[in-house]
Write a protein that holds these residues in place. Structure first.
Motif, short mmCIF file in Angstrom:
data_model
loop_
_atom_site.label_atom_id
_atom_site.label_comp_id
_atom_site.label_asym_id
_atom_site.label_seq_id
_atom_site.Cartn_x
_atom_site.Cartn_y
_atom_site.Cartn_z
N ILE A 12 -8.78 0.14 -5.02
CA ILE A 12 -8.40 1.35 -4.29
C ILE A 12 -9.09 2.56 -4.91
O ILE A 12 -9.61 3.43 -4.21
CB ILE A 12 -6.87 1.55 -4.29
N ASP A 25 -8.46 10.38 -5.59
CA ASP A 25 -7.16 10.45 -4.92
C ASP A 25 -6.75 9.11 -4.34
O ASP A 25 -6.84 8.85 -3.15
CB ASP A 25 -7.21 11.51 -3.83
N ILE A 26 -6.23 8.27 -5.19
CA ILE A 26 -5.88 6.92 -4.79
C ILE A 26 -4.65 6.91 -3.89
O ILE A 26 -4.55 6.09 -3.00
CB ILE A 26 -5.70 6.01 -6.02
N VAL A 37 -12.66 2.84 -3.74
CA VAL A 37 -12.79 3.40 -2.40
C VAL A 37 -12.52 4.90 -2.43
O VAL A 37 -13.26 5.69 -1.84
CB VAL A 37 -11.83 2.72 -1.41
N ALA A 38 -11.49 5.29 -3.15
CA ALA A 38 -11.15 6.72 -3.21
C ALA A 38 -12.31 7.51 -3.79
O ALA A 38 -12.60 8.62 -3.35
CB ALA A 38 -9.89 6.91 -4.06
N VAL A 46 1.88 2.31 -3.38
CA VAL A 46 0.84 3.03 -4.10
C VAL A 46 0.57 4.38 -3.46
O VAL A 46 0.01 5.27 -4.08
CB VAL A 46 -0.46 2.20 -4.14
N GLY A 47 1.00 4.52 -2.22
CA GLY A 47 0.61 5.68 -1.43
C GLY A 47 1.35 6.96 -1.72
O GLY A 47 1.04 8.00 -1.15
N VAL A 60 -3.35 3.18 4.18
CA VAL A 60 -3.12 1.75 4.44
C VAL A 60 -1.62 1.47 4.52
O VAL A 60 -1.20 0.45 5.05
CB VAL A 60 -3.75 0.90 3.32
N GLY A 62 -10.22 9.87 6.87
CA GLY A 62 -10.04 9.43 5.49
C GLY A 62 -11.16 8.57 4.96
O GLY A 62 -11.18 8.22 3.78
N GLY A 63 -12.10 8.22 5.82
CA GLY A 63 -13.27 7.50 5.35
C GLY A 63 -13.14 5.99 5.36
O GLY A 63 -14.01 5.29 4.85
N LEU A 64 -12.06 5.49 5.94
CA LEU A 64 -11.90 4.03 5.95
C LEU A 64 -12.54 3.39 7.17
O LEU A 64 -12.86 2.21 7.15
CB LEU A 64 -10.41 3.66 5.90
N VAL A 107 -14.46 -1.18 1.52
CA VAL A 107 -13.14 -1.04 2.14
C VAL A 107 -12.55 -2.42 2.41
O VAL A 107 -11.36 -2.67 2.15
CB VAL A 107 -13.25 -0.23 3.46
N ILE A 125 -5.69 7.38 -0.20
CA ILE A 125 -6.23 6.16 0.40
C ILE A 125 -5.12 5.14 0.63
O ILE A 125 -4.99 4.56 1.71
CB ILE A 125 -7.31 5.55 -0.53
N ALA A 126 -4.30 4.94 -0.38
CA ALA A 126 -3.26 3.92 -0.26
C ALA A 126 -2.27 4.28 0.84
O ALA A 126 -1.79 3.41 1.56
CB ALA A 126 -2.54 3.74 -1.59
N SER A 127 -1.97 5.56 0.98
CA SER A 127 -0.98 5.91 2.00
C SER A 127 -1.57 5.73 3.40
O SER A 127 -0.83 5.51 4.36
CB SER A 127 -0.49 7.34 1.81
N VAL A 179 -15.21 7.61 -1.21
CA VAL A 179 -14.90 8.31 0.01
C VAL A 179 -14.52 9.76 -0.26
O VAL A 179 -14.74 10.64 0.55
CB VAL A 179 -13.72 7.57 0.68
N ALA A 201 0.83 -1.20 0.00
CA ALA A 201 0.00 0.00 0.00
C ALA A 201 0.86 1.25 0.00
O ALA A 201 0.52 2.24 -0.64
CB ALA A 201 -0.94 -0.01 1.21
#
Lengths: 224, 224
Positions: free
Chosen positions: A86, B6-7, A89-90, A14-15, B14, B58-60, B79, B10-12, A93, A11
């Motif tokens: 991902i 904004d992927i 979800v992005a 990708v983050g 996680v 962040g909505g997770l 999620v 979200i990824a960051s 959210v 993650a």
DNA sequence: AGGATGCTTCGATGAGGACCGAACTATGCG
DNA sequence: CGCATAGTTCGGTCCTCATCGAAGCATCCT
């Protein structure tokens, strides 16, 4: 604090915004070079190179060296699936879903995918070319049919100008779930479309907007 | 440098080990308190609190305050699906597991995925349901077949209780490379399995262990 | 050969963020 | 009320890592 597969490692790859942009760009299915990805991500070449080795090292990308070009591509459908998840979800959210907006609709119809056309129009075009046996498709491999050379010459499309890249390639479409045509032929067709002013590119967007007469011309030549 | 959802953001979220551990722990489906999650992640309470607000912001995660306890839970099945997808990639590219270990084996056979069953058993179940035309699958979309209502009613499974969520969903399994059944139907089936005591949940793990007679019953009903 | 292009490595810089202890707020219990 | 438990906020430290310029390889072209 139990141990499982190292999800944080993946993650965090990708983050980073630059890396995320690169991965996004590669979601089109075509492998891209380091410089192209640097441009895509908005970072300098050294920075991009560093990111790319991390992504490759991390198993998200594969590297295919062809001469002095190094093509980076997604390591597989599983990686693409993860990025889709991902993205989902992005999107859910993130800031409220603005109305689909004219841009989104236009993007589905036709857009640029690196250097060729993507979207519904492009998918339909490839279907038709295969139907007419001008191109011969075998799963993800596309070859020129017997009449291809004369056919494209007749409509004034020359795709032999960049001998390094494959002429034809299937590229998975993000909006539709089917393939469209990439490769130098795909690029040449997009060039033609823009050159003839059948369509223009939306500024700062991948959307390609056809003018009414342009659409007619395009459909007469490629979808009839 | 184009814009999409904004992927990276979200990824960051996680991508931090502590947060990843927390999310992993929450994949069990039960909401946990801040202290429990701090323990799980191996960080101090202040640190955990900071992570939790980021995840919630962040909505997770969703937050349910009950008295002086604050229960954090995954924000939804989407999620959970994303985390499974990331786990799958991590599993595929990660270093080979040195020793599979008994718990890992059990996890592969059957485990909880947020609120439904995952693992080989779950994948086999979905296959069988589709084979028998009780569910109709079209790629990643799953719909109820004509006999679904009567079939599930006959075995005492009611999945109309949570109208908000889709009844069926495909959820990619990280251990097998195939989909299992999520959605309210998937959740109802897991409920049934635990209610009938066909299986019990391993303590502090997502593994689901079938008793010998429970396995028989499950296989008779879902895999025959 | 010599020059051009594509890409990586090196070194230095700087910013973000993970972390904890201590203090603070909120709820529950006698 | 006073004390205990659950959580958050604050302040400060430290370390990772993203970034770029410059230099170094590698490959191709002529």
């Amino acid at each position: 604090m139990r141990e499982g597969p190292d999800i944080a490692r993946i993650a965090s790859l990708v983050g980073d915004p630059a890396r995320a942009n690169m991965l996004n760009a590669l979601m089109g299915g075509t492998a891209l070079t380091a410089s192209e990805l640097a441009l895509e991500a908005g970072v300098s070449l050294p920075t991009a190179s560093s990111h790319l080795s991390k992504l490759t090292e991390g198993g998200l990308l594969t590297l295919a060296s062809q001469g002095r070009h190094r093509y980076y591509g997604l390591a597989g459908p599983q990686v693409a699936g993860m990025i889709e998840a991902i993205t989902g979800v992005a999107e859910a959210v993130g800031p409220k879903r603005v109305r689909p907006g004219p841009r989104d609709g236009a993007m589905r119809v036709a857009r640029v995918c690196y250097d060729h056309l993507a979207g519904e129009q492009a998918v339909a075009m490839l279907d038709r070319l295969v139907d007419k046996n001008i191109l011969v498709r075998n799963d993800n491999e596309i070859r020129l049919g017997p009449s291809a050379a004369s056919h494209f010459a007749a409509i004034g499309i020359d795709f032999y100008t960049k001998p390094r890249r494959p002429v034809c390639r299937a590229c998975l479409d993000w909006s539709v779930r089917r393939s469209h045509l990439a490769g130098t032929l795909g690029a040449a067709i997009l060039d033609k479309i823009l050159l003839e002013k059948w369509a223009r590119r939306e500024k700062d967007s991948r959307a390609v907007i056809f003018s009414p007469p342009g659409k007619q011309a395009f459909e007469r030549i490629f979808l009839s």
